[in-house]
Design a protein around this motif. Structure first.
Motif, mmCIF file in Angstrom:
data_model
loop_
_atom_site.group_PDB
_atom_site.id
_atom_site.type_symbol
_atom_site.label_atom_id
_atom_site.label_comp_id
_atom_site.label_asym_id
_atom_site.label_seq_id
_atom_site.Cartn_x
_atom_site.Cartn_y
_atom_site.Cartn_z
ATOM 1 N N MET A 1 5.486 -24.354 -27.029
ATOM 2 C CA MET A 1 6.682 -23.531 -27.014
ATOM 3 C C MET A 1 6.424 -22.229 -26.248
ATOM 4 S SD MET A 1 9.652 -23.638 -29.060
ATOM 5 C CE MET A 1 10.588 -22.625 -30.123
ATOM 6 N N MET A 2 5.197 -22.023 -25.820
ATOM 7 C CA MET A 2 4.870 -20.819 -25.069
ATOM 8 C C MET A 2 5.262 -20.995 -23.602
ATOM 9 S SD MET A 2 1.279 -18.893 -25.112
ATOM 10 C CE MET A 2 0.624 -18.412 -23.557
ATOM 11 N N PRO A 3 5.891 -19.987 -23.023
ATOM 12 C CA PRO A 3 6.272 -20.116 -21.615
ATOM 13 C C PRO A 3 5.043 -20.125 -20.706
ATOM 14 C CG PRO A 3 6.714 -17.904 -22.398
ATOM 15 C CD PRO A 3 6.283 -18.712 -23.588
ATOM 16 N N ASP A 4 5.190 -20.745 -19.554
ATOM 17 C CA ASP A 4 4.106 -20.779 -18.582
ATOM 18 C C ASP A 4 4.019 -19.419 -17.898
ATOM 19 O OD1 ASP A 4 2.102 -21.590 -16.880
ATOM 20 O OD2 ASP A 4 3.522 -22.418 -15.407
ATOM 21 N N LEU A 5 2.925 -18.726 -18.103
ATOM 22 C CA LEU A 5 2.762 -17.384 -17.553
ATOM 23 C C LEU A 5 1.948 -17.374 -16.267
ATOM 24 C CD1 LEU A 5 2.042 -15.555 -20.915
ATOM 25 C CD2 LEU A 5 4.212 -15.675 -19.697
ATOM 26 N N GLY A 6 1.475 -18.530 -15.872
ATOM 27 C CA GLY A 6 0.732 -18.648 -14.625
ATOM 28 C C GLY A 6 -0.528 -17.803 -14.632
ATOM 29 N N LYS A 7 -0.723 -17.102 -13.543
ATOM 30 C CA LYS A 7 -1.958 -16.316 -13.408
ATOM 31 C C LYS A 7 -1.966 -15.071 -14.297
ATOM 32 C CE LYS A 7 -0.407 -13.700 -9.377
ATOM 33 N NZ LYS A 7 -0.708 -13.329 -7.998
ATOM 34 N N TYR A 8 -0.847 -14.748 -14.934
ATOM 35 C CA TYR A 8 -0.763 -13.553 -15.784
ATOM 36 C C TYR A 8 -1.006 -13.852 -17.265
ATOM 37 C CZ TYR A 8 1.406 -11.717 -11.585
ATOM 38 O OH TYR A 8 1.649 -11.341 -10.292
ATOM 39 N N THR A 9 -1.339 -15.079 -17.584
ATOM 40 C CA THR A 9 -1.515 -15.485 -18.979
ATOM 41 C C THR A 9 -2.504 -14.585 -19.712
ATOM 42 O OG1 THR A 9 -1.025 -17.765 -18.415
ATOM 43 C CG2 THR A 9 -2.159 -17.388 -20.490
ATOM 44 N N GLU A 10 -3.670 -14.386 -19.135
ATOM 45 C CA GLU A 10 -4.699 -13.581 -19.789
ATOM 46 C C GLU A 10 -4.239 -12.135 -19.995
ATOM 47 O OE1 GLU A 10 -9.127 -11.959 -18.774
ATOM 48 O OE2 GLU A 10 -8.665 -14.020 -18.186
ATOM 49 N N THR A 11 -3.589 -11.579 -19.000
ATOM 50 C CA THR A 11 -3.113 -10.191 -19.090
ATOM 51 C C THR A 11 -2.050 -10.037 -20.160
ATOM 52 O OG1 THR A 11 -3.539 -9.921 -16.732
ATOM 53 C CG2 THR A 11 -2.111 -8.296 -17.772
ATOM 54 N N VAL A 12 -1.090 -10.946 -20.172
ATOM 55 C CA VAL A 12 0.012 -10.860 -21.132
ATOM 56 C C VAL A 12 -0.501 -11.057 -22.558
ATOM 57 C CG1 VAL A 12 2.160 -11.951 -21.900
ATOM 58 C CG2 VAL A 12 1.770 -11.520 -19.468
ATOM 59 N N LEU A 13 -1.323 -12.081 -22.757
ATOM 60 C CA LEU A 13 -1.828 -12.349 -24.106
ATOM 61 C C LEU A 13 -2.741 -11.235 -24.605
ATOM 62 C CD1 LEU A 13 -2.485 -16.189 -23.978
ATOM 63 C CD2 LEU A 13 -0.532 -14.961 -24.938
ATOM 64 N N SER A 14 -3.549 -10.666 -23.723
ATOM 65 C CA SER A 14 -4.400 -9.556 -24.159
ATOM 66 C C SER A 14 -3.558 -8.323 -24.473
ATOM 67 C CB SER A 14 -5.472 -9.239 -23.116
ATOM 68 O OG SER A 14 -4.891 -8.841 -21.900
ATOM 69 N N SER A 15 -2.483 -8.127 -23.748
ATOM 70 C CA SER A 15 -1.580 -7.003 -24.044
ATOM 71 C C SER A 15 -0.931 -7.177 -25.414
ATOM 72 C CB SER A 15 -0.492 -6.896 -22.978
ATOM 73 O OG SER A 15 -1.056 -6.603 -21.734
ATOM 74 N N TYR A 16 -0.501 -8.403 -25.704
ATOM 75 C CA TYR A 16 0.048 -8.676 -27.033
ATOM 76 C C TYR A 16 -0.994 -8.418 -28.117
ATOM 77 C CZ TYR A 16 4.512 -10.789 -25.684
ATOM 78 O OH TYR A 16 5.780 -11.005 -25.218
ATOM 79 N N ALA A 17 -2.221 -8.863 -27.882
ATOM 80 C CA ALA A 17 -3.276 -8.677 -28.873
ATOM 81 C C ALA A 17 -3.556 -7.198 -29.112
ATOM 82 C CB ALA A 17 -4.543 -9.394 -28.420
ATOM 83 N N VAL A 18 -3.656 -6.431 -28.043
ATOM 84 C CA VAL A 18 -3.904 -4.991 -28.176
ATOM 85 C C VAL A 18 -2.752 -4.328 -28.919
ATOM 86 C CG1 VAL A 18 -4.112 -2.835 -26.881
ATOM 87 C CG2 VAL A 18 -5.429 -4.826 -26.189
ATOM 88 N N SER A 19 -1.533 -4.714 -28.600
ATOM 89 C CA SER A 19 -0.363 -4.140 -29.271
ATOM 90 C C SER A 19 -0.382 -4.436 -30.766
ATOM 91 C CB SER A 19 0.927 -4.684 -28.662
ATOM 92 O OG SER A 19 1.034 -4.300 -27.319
ATOM 93 N N LEU A 20 -0.708 -5.667 -31.131
ATOM 94 C CA LEU A 20 -0.755 -6.031 -32.550
ATOM 95 C C LEU A 20 -1.857 -5.280 -33.284
ATOM 96 C CD1 LEU A 20 -0.111 -9.877 -32.357
ATOM 97 C CD2 LEU A 20 1.452 -8.098 -33.171
#
Length: 52
Positions: free
Chosen positions: A1-20
């Motif tokens: 159910m996760m959208p395809d983030l392409g080459k930005y996957t690591e950046t987006v997921l790490s940003s979410y983790a830092v925010s949480l």
């Protein structure tokens, strides 16, 4: 159910983790401060009752 983030996957997921993590830290610090302030208020109120 996760959208395809392409080459930005690591950046987006790490940003979410830092925010949480930061949100959790803010919540924990707020709760700790609230407990401390509540205790200080109870101490002051008990002093007023014994002196008043």
């Amino acid at each position: 159910m996760m959208p395809d983030l392409g080459k930005y996957t690591e950046t987006v997921l790490s940003s979410y983790a830092v925010s949480l993590v930061l949100l959790a830290a803010i919540i924990l610090l707020s709760l700790r401060r609230a407990r401390r302030v509540k205790k200080e208020l109870q101490d002051v109120e008990s002093k007023v009752k014994t002196n008043g």
